[in-house]
Write a protein that holds these residues in place. Structure first.
Motif, PDB file in Angstrom:
ATOM      1  N   ALA A 140       3.937  -7.386   1.475  1.00  0.00           N
ATOM      2  CA  ALA A 140       2.994  -6.167   2.182  1.00  0.00           C
ATOM      3  C   ALA A 140       3.903  -5.420   2.895  1.00  0.00           C
ATOM      4  O   ALA A 140       3.917  -4.061   2.776  1.00  0.00           O
ATOM      5  N   TRP A 141       4.578  -6.199   4.123  1.00  0.00           N
ATOM      6  CA  TRP A 141       5.009  -4.541   5.297  1.00  0.00           C
ATOM      7  C   TRP A 141       5.911  -4.304   4.487  1.00  0.00           C
ATOM      8  O   TRP A 141       6.562  -3.173   4.812  1.00  0.00           O
ATOM      9  N   LEU A 142       7.108  -4.627   4.203  1.00  0.00           N
ATOM     10  CA  LEU A 142       8.266  -3.857   3.079  1.00  0.00           C
ATOM     11  C   LEU A 142       7.211  -2.763   2.046  1.00  0.00           C
ATOM     12  O   LEU A 142       8.283  -1.935   2.283  1.00  0.00           O
ATOM     13  N   TYR A 143       5.819  -3.014   1.441  1.00  0.00           N
ATOM     14  CA  TYR A 143       5.992  -1.740   0.701  1.00  0.00           C
ATOM     15  C   TYR A 143       5.392  -0.865   1.970  1.00  0.00           C
ATOM     16  O   TYR A 143       5.073   0.107   1.675  1.00  0.00           O
ATOM     17  N   GLY A 147       5.881   3.065   1.715  1.00  0.00           N
ATOM     18  CA  GLY A 147       4.501   4.287   1.581  1.00  0.00           C
ATOM     19  C   GLY A 147       4.612   3.393   0.460  1.00  0.00           C
ATOM     20  O   GLY A 147       3.558   4.607  -0.303  1.00  0.00           O
ATOM     21  N   ASP A 148       4.197   2.657  -0.056  1.00  0.00           N
ATOM     22  CA  ASP A 148       4.028   2.396  -1.807  1.00  0.00           C
ATOM     23  C   ASP A 148       2.620   1.051  -1.694  1.00  0.00           C
ATOM     24  O   ASP A 148       2.401   0.661  -0.964  1.00  0.00           O
ATOM     25  N   GLN A 149       1.617   2.045  -2.655  1.00  0.00           N
ATOM     26  CA  GLN A 149       0.158   1.370  -2.121  1.00  0.00           C
ATOM     27  C   GLN A 149       0.492  -0.303  -2.374  1.00  0.00           C
ATOM     28  O   GLN A 149      -1.150  -1.200  -2.654  1.00  0.00           O
ATOM     29  N   GLU A 150       1.046  -0.853  -3.721  1.00  0.00           N
ATOM     30  CA  GLU A 150       1.679  -2.475  -3.946  1.00  0.00           C
ATOM     31  C   GLU A 150       0.678  -3.162  -2.529  1.00  0.00           C
ATOM     32  O   GLU A 150       0.558  -3.794  -2.745  1.00  0.00           O
ATOM     33  N   GLU A 151       0.908  -2.377  -1.164  1.00  0.00           N
ATOM     34  CA  GLU A 151       0.983  -3.032   0.299  1.00  0.00           C
ATOM     35  C   GLU A 151      -0.919  -3.306   0.207  1.00  0.00           C
ATOM     36  O   GLU A 151      -0.418  -5.204   0.469  1.00  0.00           O
ATOM     37  N   ILE A 152      -1.023  -2.861  -0.770  1.00  0.00           N
ATOM     38  CA  ILE A 152      -2.808  -3.497  -0.180  1.00  0.00           C
ATOM     39  C   ILE A 152      -2.882  -4.851  -1.472  1.00  0.00           C
ATOM     40  O   ILE A 152      -3.226  -5.944  -0.570  1.00  0.00           O
ATOM     41  N   ARG A 153      -2.592  -4.560  -2.251  1.00  0.00           N
ATOM     42  CA  ARG A 153      -2.038  -5.751  -3.599  1.00  0.00           C
ATOM     43  C   ARG A 153      -1.792  -7.222  -2.234  1.00  0.00           C
ATOM     44  O   ARG A 153      -2.110  -8.061  -2.670  1.00  0.00           O
ATOM     45  N   PHE A 154      -0.513  -6.930  -1.857  1.00  0.00           N
ATOM     46  CA  PHE A 154      -0.014  -8.327  -1.088  1.00  0.00           C
ATOM     47  C   PHE A 154      -0.743  -8.513  -0.075  1.00  0.00           C
ATOM     48  O   PHE A 154      -1.040  -9.073   0.402  1.00  0.00           O
ATOM     49  N   LEU A 155      -1.459  -6.839   1.333  1.00  0.00           N
ATOM     50  CA  LEU A 155      -2.828  -7.780   2.290  1.00  0.00           C
ATOM     51  C   LEU A 155      -3.396  -8.996   1.442  1.00  0.00           C
ATOM     52  O   LEU A 155      -4.183 -10.073   1.794  1.00  0.00           O
ATOM     53  N   SER A 156      -3.644  -7.996   0.460  1.00  0.00           N
ATOM     54  CA  SER A 156      -4.806  -9.028  -0.235  1.00  0.00           C
ATOM     55  C   SER A 156      -4.180 -10.907  -0.571  1.00  0.00           C
ATOM     56  O   SER A 156      -5.206 -11.855  -0.334  1.00  0.00           O
TER      57      SER A 156
END
Ligand SMILES: [Zn+2]
Length: 234
Positions: A140-143, A147-156
Motif C-alpha cells: 500500500a505504501w509503495l502505491y 500516487g496509485d489508487q491501488e493503495e486503498i485496496r492494499f490498505l483494506s
C-alpha cells in the motif's frame, strides 16, 4: 575487490551498495542492492508510519529476491526456511519461475512486483497474519509513493490481516518475536481513518488512548491524540 560484510568498498560513495547472499532454497549466490542506512535523511513520516527520505527509500530494497528460483522475502526473514518450506517453494514457486533479476536499481513498479511475490510466498508458507499484514501495508505504501489508487485496496487487505491478528494471534510468535499490541491497535485506527471508516477509527483510537501502556510510548500517544482530533473534525 575487497568485500566487507557485503559492502563492496569501491562503491562506498554511492547511496546503494551490493549485498551478497546465498539463497536458502536453491543455494545460488546472488547480489542485491541495499540502501546505506547511514546516508539516510528523514524528510517526513505519514501517520501510519511510512517514512520518506531524501534520495532512495530503503523500503524499495527491503525484500530480497533470488533471480534463480524466485524466492522472495524481507531481509529479516530471508534465511528462515525450513525443510518443509523449501519443498513447498521448489514446487509452488521455483518450478514456475522464469529467471530474472531485481537485484539492481529498482523502480517503484519493480519493488511492487517483488513485494507481491513475497506476499504470495507468505500466503503459501502460511506466515502469521501480522507478518502478511506488514507486507500488504508495504505494498500500500509503495502505491502511495507512486500516487496509485491501488493503495486503498492494499490498505483494506492490511486492515483485515491486522484485525485478524489482533483478535486471534498470540502476542509472541513461534520465533519468539513479540507483537506490539498497542502500535497494532493504533495502526488499525489510522488505516480505518484513511479508508473513511470513521466509527471504526474512533473505536481503535479510543482503545489506545485508554490503555495505560500508552504512557510508555510518548510519540505514539501524541500521534493517537492528534489523529483522534483529526477524525473528529473530518
Ligand atoms: Zn533461489
Amino acid at each position: 575487490m575487497d568485500n566487507k560484510g557485503g559492502i563492496i568498498v569501491t562503491e562506498l560513495n554511492e547511496l546503494l551498495y551490493d549485498k551478497k547472499l546465498e539463497c536458502p532454497v536453491c543455494n545460488e549466490e546472488f547480489a542485491t542492492k541495499k540502501v546505506r542506512i547511514s546516508r539516510l535523511k528523514l524528510i517526513k513520516r505519514d501517520e501510519d508510519l511510512l517514512s520518506y527520505y531524501e534520495g532512495e527509500n530503503p523500503l524499495i530494497y527491503n525484500v530480497f529476491l533470488c533471480p534463480n528460483c524466485g524466492y522472495a522475502a524481507t531481509e529479516s526473514r530471508f534465511d528462515s526456511v525450513s525443510a518443509r518450506d523449501k519443498k513447498i517453494l521448489l514446487e509452488e514457486v521455483a518450478s514456475k519461475w522464469s529467471k530474472r533479476s531485481y537485484g539492481g536499481e529498482r523502480s517503484i513498479d519493480d519493488a511492487i512486483v517483488v513485494y507481491k511475490l513475497a506476499f504470495y510466498i507468505g500466503q503459501v508458507l502460511d506466515y502469521d497474519k501480522v507478518e502478511l499484514g506488514t507486507l500488504a501495508h508495504s505494498i500500500a505504501w509503495l502505491y502511495r509513493i507512486k500516487g496509485d489508487q491501488e493503495e486503498i485496496r492494499f490498505l483494506s487487505i492490511t486492515k483485515d490481516l491486522y484485525e485478524y491478528s489482533y483478535y486471534n494471534e498470540s502476542l509472541v510468535n513461534a520465533k519468539g518475536a513479540k507483537r506490539d499490541e498497542i502500535k497494532l491497535a493504533y495502526l488499525l485506527g489510522e488505516i480505518n481513518r484513511r479508508l473513511g471508516n470513521k466509527e471504526e477509527a474512533f473505536k481503535w483510537f479510543n482503545g489506545v488512548i485508554s490503555n495505560p501502556d500508552i504512557k510508555s510510548s510518548p510519540m505514539l500517544e501524541k500521534m493517537v491524540r492528534e489523529q483522534w482530533r483529526l477524525t473528529r473534525n473530518e
